[in-house]
Structure formats: C-alpha cells, structure tokens
Write an enzyme that holds these catalytic residues in place. Structure first.
Site, PDB file in Angstrom:
ATOM      1  N   SER A  51       0.831  -1.206   0.000  1.00  0.00           N
ATOM      2  CA  SER A  51       0.000   0.000   0.000  1.00  0.00           C
ATOM      3  C   SER A  51       0.863   1.252   0.000  1.00  0.00           C
ATOM      4  CB  SER A  51      -0.960   0.007   1.186  1.00  0.00           C
ATOM      5  OG  SER A  51      -0.266  -0.051   2.413  1.00  0.00           O
ATOM      6  N   GLU A  52       2.027   1.206   0.688  1.00  0.00           N
ATOM      7  CA  GLU A  52       2.989   2.303   0.627  1.00  0.00           C
ATOM      8  C   GLU A  52       4.421   1.795   0.685  1.00  0.00           C
ATOM      9  OE1 GLU A  52      -0.692   4.428   2.100  1.00  0.00           O
ATOM     10  OE2 GLU A  52       0.434   2.771   2.978  1.00  0.00           O
ATOM     11  N   THR A  53       5.274   2.510  -0.020  1.00  0.00           N
ATOM     12  CA  THR A  53       6.726   2.327   0.028  1.00  0.00           C
ATOM     13  C   THR A  53       7.322   3.692   0.323  1.00  0.00           C
ATOM     14  OG1 THR A  53       6.695   0.505  -1.549  1.00  0.00           O
ATOM     15  CG2 THR A  53       8.780   1.696  -1.304  1.00  0.00           C
ATOM     16  N   PHE A  71       5.113   6.701  -1.276  1.00  0.00           N
ATOM     17  CA  PHE A  71       4.484   6.341  -2.552  1.00  0.00           C
ATOM     18  C   PHE A  71       3.534   5.162  -2.386  1.00  0.00           C
ATOM     19  CE2 PHE A  71       8.139   8.702  -3.823  1.00  0.00           C
ATOM     20  CZ  PHE A  71       7.860   9.257  -5.066  1.00  0.00           C
ATOM     21  N   HIS A  82       0.582   4.784   8.752  1.00  0.00           N
ATOM     22  CA  HIS A  82       1.389   3.608   9.102  1.00  0.00           C
ATOM     23  C   HIS A  82       2.781   3.683   8.488  1.00  0.00           C
ATOM     24  CE1 HIS A  82       0.933   1.128   5.358  1.00  0.00           C
ATOM     25  NE2 HIS A  82       1.885   0.396   5.891  1.00  0.00           N
TER      26      HIS A  82
END
Length: 295
Positions: A51-53, A71, A82
């Site tokens: 979901s995010e990096t 991102f 998170h």
C-alpha cells in the site's frame, strides 16, 4: 547510476510479525535526493506492490531528523500514517539508535511539513494538529452508504489529513466487520469527487472509546488497507467533532480482522484550554525483512 541501498520491510501496528500492515522502507540518506527521479521511486513502489513504500532522505528544512517521501503503487502522497510509524522504526534501526526506556522526540519532514514523533517503550506515535473537516452532500453520502451496504448513525464527513478520507460511523463493530463493499462503485465515487477512500468505524461493546475500523481505497489500487494510520487519525478527529471531548481521551482501534491481521492502534485526543486540540496516533512495529534493494 544504479546502486544497492539498505532496505527494510516493517510490520506496523503490531508486535507479532505478519499481523499488522507492512511498509517497505529504503534508506537513501547516503545519497543526494537529486540523484534519483520521482519516476525511479515510483517504479520501486509499483514493484513492491505494498500500500505504501517510503524513501528516507537527508532533511532539507534544517530542523527534522530525516525527510520521508511516500508512494503508493500509483502515486506519491504528502503524508500517510502507518508508513510514518514504520519508517521511524526503520530510521532508528538504520542509524543504530536502540529503543531505550526513556521517551524521545523526532521530527519527520514530508509533504505536509514537519511531523513530530514520540518514541517510547512499545510505541511510536505521531502528532497532528487540527485537520480540515468538511460536510458532504446528502446525495454523496447516499452513494457511499449504497456502495458499502451499510447505514450510518451520524453524518459522515470528509477529512483532509494528506489523504482525503470520507469517514462513516455505522451501527456497531460487527456491522463494520461484516460490511462487503462494492469496490468498483467505491472507486468510481472516490474518483469523481477527488477522495482517497473511505474509513468505516463501529463501536465495540467491550469498553468505552473502543472501535473496529476498516479502510477502503480502491481508487488507489488498495481495496482494503489492513491497518491505516492516517485513517485512524481521520477517525479520531471525526469522533472529536461528534463528541467534543474536553479532557484527554484515549481511543482504542482494532483493524484488519477481515484480512487475517490483528492491528492495534492507539489514538489520543488532547485539548488544551478548550481551544487547541491535537491528535496522536501510535502503536508498535516490528521489522520482518532486511536486505538491500537496487535503485
């Protein structure tokens, strides 16, 4: 020029690996931010398919401990919850700062400015000031209720906390847990109004200020986020709008059960002199993967 950079995958809002929400964190503090392009960073985020990096860079504001760029698989975000907690955990480990018994404060530079983080035993929390909250047209509310297959017990609102979350409160925790959204309709509604997604909550019967929560963002290629920090921030801000807490109030949030997770989020609402209100979201985090990544 390609190089291998330190990499961690951190599970957030849990003490048990694989029961929280993972974030990929790449340590870019050893290079200049100008050495990489947004397209390169987006390519990595698309590949990790989380979901995010996030990418840690040297700060440029003169007061923060690090700069964070966040991102999703398809776009850059100014802030997310998170990833903020998980990236702070990774920063501490990358810089060999052990988790001591004393409480410490750090600052993260990101798209919404400087975010204050508090690190204490068993918890990393971030602080947010008053966030924008907006009314929704009744017709839009009806669209969301139909797409979610639920009824609401209070007027839903739009919260702008970096992502733009629509927050809805349904009958109880079980109704929240049982909701089966029409993701195609949700994505269409979000896209047509410029919303990031939906936060759905329901009160538990096992204690005061205890809630089940879910987060849906199909327009961002994330049908359901297992455990969502910015969503929790939006949710406790919404509860403050509904209930007007005048004393420090702790909110306990569980999330992720429908996805086989067991995320636990700690929320805190602080009001000073009846005028200034701040919102704090925190929890534990554990590193699940360590290595290097090509960038």
């Amino acid at each position: 020029m390609s190089r291998h950079l330190p990499f961690k995958q951190v599970d957030v809002f849990t003490t048990v690996p694989y029961k929280g929400n993972p974030v990929a964190v790449i340590n870019c503090m050893g290079i200049d931010e100008s050495e990489v392009t947004k397209e390169q960073l987006q390519s990595v985020a698309n590949w990790t398919n989380l979901s995010e990096t996030t990418f840690l860079f040297k700060p440029t504001d003169g007061k923060s401990d690090y700069k964070l760029r966040i991102f999703t698989p398809v776009s850059e975000l100014p802030f997310a919850g998170h990833p903020t907690v998980g990236s702070c955990k990774a920063f501490l480990e990358f810089t060999n700062q052990s988790e001591s018994q004393e409480t410490r404060t750090f600052h993260q530079q990101c798209g919404v400015g400087s975010v204050e983080l508090t690190v204490s035993p068993g918890k990393i929390s971030f602080k947010a000031a008053q966030t924008a909250i907006e009314e929704l047209d009744d017709a839009v509310v009806a669209q969301y209720e139909a797409a979610l297959g639920i009824s609401t017990v209070a007027k839903p609102k739009l919260l702008r906390v970096g992502p733009n979350w629509v927050v809805l409160l349904t009958d109880d925790a079980q109704a929240c847990y049982n909701a089966n959204p029409d993701f195609a309709k949700l994505a269409e509604i979000d896209a047509s109004h410029g919303h990031s997604g939906v936060i759905l909550g329901g009160a538990k019967g096992d204690g005061e200020h205890s809630y089940e929560m879910r987060a849906f963002a199909p327009s961002l290629n994330v049908k359901e986020d297992p455990v969502c920090g910015s969503g929790a921030l939006s949710f406790i801000r919404y509860l403050q709008e509904l209930n007007g807490y005048s004393e420090p109030t702790e909110i306990s949030i569980s999330q992720g059960g429908r996805l086989g997770r067991n995320g636990q989020i700690s929320g805190l609402i602080k009001t000073k002199s009846g005028t200034t209100t701040t919102y704090h979201i925190g929890g534990d985090a554990v590193t699940a993967i360590e290595g290097q990544i090509l960038l």
